[in-house]
Design a protein around this motif. Structure first.
Motif, PDB file in Angstrom:
ATOM      1  N   GLU A  75       0.833  -1.205   0.000  1.00 38.31           N
ATOM      2  CA  GLU A  75       0.000   0.000   0.000  1.00 38.31           C
ATOM      3  C   GLU A  75       0.869   1.256   0.000  1.00 38.31           C
ATOM      4  O   GLU A  75       0.557   2.238  -0.674  1.00 38.31           O
ATOM      5  CB  GLU A  75      -0.936  -0.006   1.207  1.00 38.31           C
ATOM      6  N   ARG A  76       1.964   1.210   0.763  1.00 29.30           N
ATOM      7  CA  ARG A  76       2.858   2.368   0.797  1.00 29.30           C
ATOM      8  C   ARG A  76       3.485   2.606  -0.572  1.00 29.30           C
ATOM      9  O   ARG A  76       3.615   3.748  -1.025  1.00 29.30           O
ATOM     10  CB  ARG A  76       3.942   2.130   1.847  1.00 29.30           C
ATOM     11  N   GLN A  77       3.872   1.490  -1.235  1.00 30.59           N
ATOM     12  CA  GLN A  77       4.461   1.621  -2.573  1.00 30.59           C
ATOM     13  C   GLN A  77       3.444   2.185  -3.566  1.00 30.59           C
ATOM     14  O   GLN A  77       3.770   3.059  -4.383  1.00 30.59           O
ATOM     15  CB  GLN A  77       4.963   0.251  -3.033  1.00 30.59           C
ATOM     16  N   LEU A  79       0.899   4.054  -2.824  1.00 30.96           N
ATOM     17  CA  LEU A  79       0.680   5.451  -2.469  1.00 30.96           C
ATOM     18  C   LEU A  79       1.805   6.322  -3.003  1.00 30.96           C
ATOM     19  O   LEU A  79       1.561   7.404  -3.546  1.00 30.96           O
ATOM     20  CB  LEU A  79       0.577   5.585  -0.944  1.00 30.96           C
ATOM     21  N   GLN A  80       3.056   5.821  -2.879  1.00 31.91           N
ATOM     22  CA  GLN A  80       4.192   6.594  -3.387  1.00 31.91           C
ATOM     23  C   GLN A  80       4.110   6.748  -4.904  1.00 31.91           C
ATOM     24  O   GLN A  80       4.405   7.824  -5.443  1.00 31.91           O
ATOM     25  CB  GLN A  80       5.503   5.896  -2.999  1.00 31.91           C
ATOM     26  N   GLN A  81       3.697   5.672  -5.597  1.00 32.07           N
ATOM     27  CA  GLN A  81       3.541   5.757  -7.053  1.00 32.07           C
ATOM     28  C   GLN A  81       2.464   6.770  -7.428  1.00 32.07           C
ATOM     29  O   GLN A  81       2.610   7.529  -8.386  1.00 32.07           O
ATOM     30  CB  GLN A  81       3.198   4.381  -7.616  1.00 32.07           C
ATOM     31  N   VAL A  83       1.542   9.339  -5.628  1.00 28.45           N
ATOM     32  CA  VAL A  83       2.073  10.684  -5.352  1.00 28.45           C
ATOM     33  C   VAL A  83       3.017  11.111  -6.465  1.00 28.45           C
ATOM     34  O   VAL A  83       2.950  12.260  -6.947  1.00 28.45           O
ATOM     35  CB  VAL A  83       2.800  10.699  -3.985  1.00 28.45           C
ATOM     36  N   ASN A  84       3.903  10.198  -6.893  1.00 27.54           N
ATOM     37  CA  ASN A  84       4.831  10.528  -7.987  1.00 27.54           C
ATOM     38  C   ASN A  84       4.076  10.860  -9.266  1.00 27.54           C
ATOM     39  O   ASN A  84       4.440  11.796  -9.988  1.00 27.54           O
ATOM     40  CB  ASN A  84       5.784   9.362  -8.239  1.00 27.54           C
ATOM     41  N   SER A  85       3.023  10.074  -9.548  1.00 33.60           N
ATOM     42  CA  SER A  85       2.220  10.327 -10.747  1.00 33.60           C
ATOM     43  C   SER A  85       1.550  11.696 -10.681  1.00 33.60           C
ATOM     44  O   SER A  85       1.535  12.447 -11.655  1.00 33.60           O
ATOM     45  CB  SER A  85       1.166   9.230 -10.910  1.00 33.60           C
ATOM     46  N   GLU A  87       2.585  14.254  -8.933  1.00 28.65           N
ATOM     47  CA  GLU A  87       3.613  15.285  -9.069  1.00 28.65           C
ATOM     48  C   GLU A  87       4.009  15.477 -10.532  1.00 28.65           C
ATOM     49  O   GLU A  87       4.211  16.602 -10.984  1.00 28.65           O
ATOM     50  CB  GLU A  87       4.845  14.901  -8.234  1.00 28.65           C
TER      51      GLU A  87
END
Length: 199
Positions: A75-77, A79-81, A83-85, A87
């Motif tokens: 889930e963290r990964q 979420l990070q993806q 967020v990166n998308s 951004e």
């Protein structure tokens, strides 16, 4: 005269019962020892069973914790993806907004493409050739670009009578804009092309 009695029969010997008592005592002690060992063996078996149950419970808990940890990591990964998308999309939207701000009053972007977050290709409509050159110069001096090329300009002849609502600027200019991140990619591509051209 006193009578004297003489017993000529042999006197019976009394049996020695001590060995019987010793054997019986030894048997009782042996049975007590066997009973103690049996009770201890049962206790050891019960303790082993209890420890095995606790171990199984700990393994189940460890599996649950590991599964939960993996799920949290996934889930963290994700979420990070996300967020990166977001951004990247925000950066592209900001870049498009800034390139539109550089356009002349009646100029507009007809086509916009971003490749590998490093190279922009866009078709822009202008009223005259001077605007195409001015826009090229503005893009070239823009702080978020590293290299700008005017790929080509095509002209469309205007009809004698043009509806103002259907008006389209006659000059279509195609620009190729490299962002700072695309320099290394360009050098690698040139090196590959040179190696292909070599005999």
């Amino acid at each position: 005269m006193a009578a004297v009695q003489i017993n000529l029969l042999e006197e019976k010997e009394q049996k020695n019962r001590m060995p019987h008592f010793l054997i019986a005592g030894a048997a009782v002690v042996f049975l007590l020892i066997v009973l103690v060992f049996w009770l201890q063996a049962r206790e050891v078996q019960e303790e082993n069973r209890r420890l095995e149950e606790e171990l199984a419970g700990l393994k189940a808990t460890e599996t649950e914790i590991s599964s939960a940890t993996d799920q949290v990591g996934t889930e963290r990964q994700m979420l990070q993806q996300a967020v990166n998308s977001l951004e990247e999309h925000a950066s592209v939207a900001e870049l498009l907004k800034e390139t539109v701000a550089l356009l002349p009053e009646r100029g507009y972007i007809e086509y916009f493409s971003l490749e590998d977050n490093a190279v922009i290709t866009m078709d822009v409509r202008f009223d005259n050739l001077q605007e195409t050159a001015t826009y090229l110069d503005l893009l070239d001096h823009y702080e978020r670009t590293s290299d700008v090329d005017l790929v080509g300009v095509t002209e469309k002849e205007l009809d004698a009578v043009v509806d103002p609502f259907d008006y389209r600027s006659p000059y279509l200019a195609t620009y190729r804009v490299e962002l700072p991140g695309s320099e290394n990619a360009g050098e690698e591509e040139e090196a590959e092309n040179e190696s292909v051209l070599e005999p």
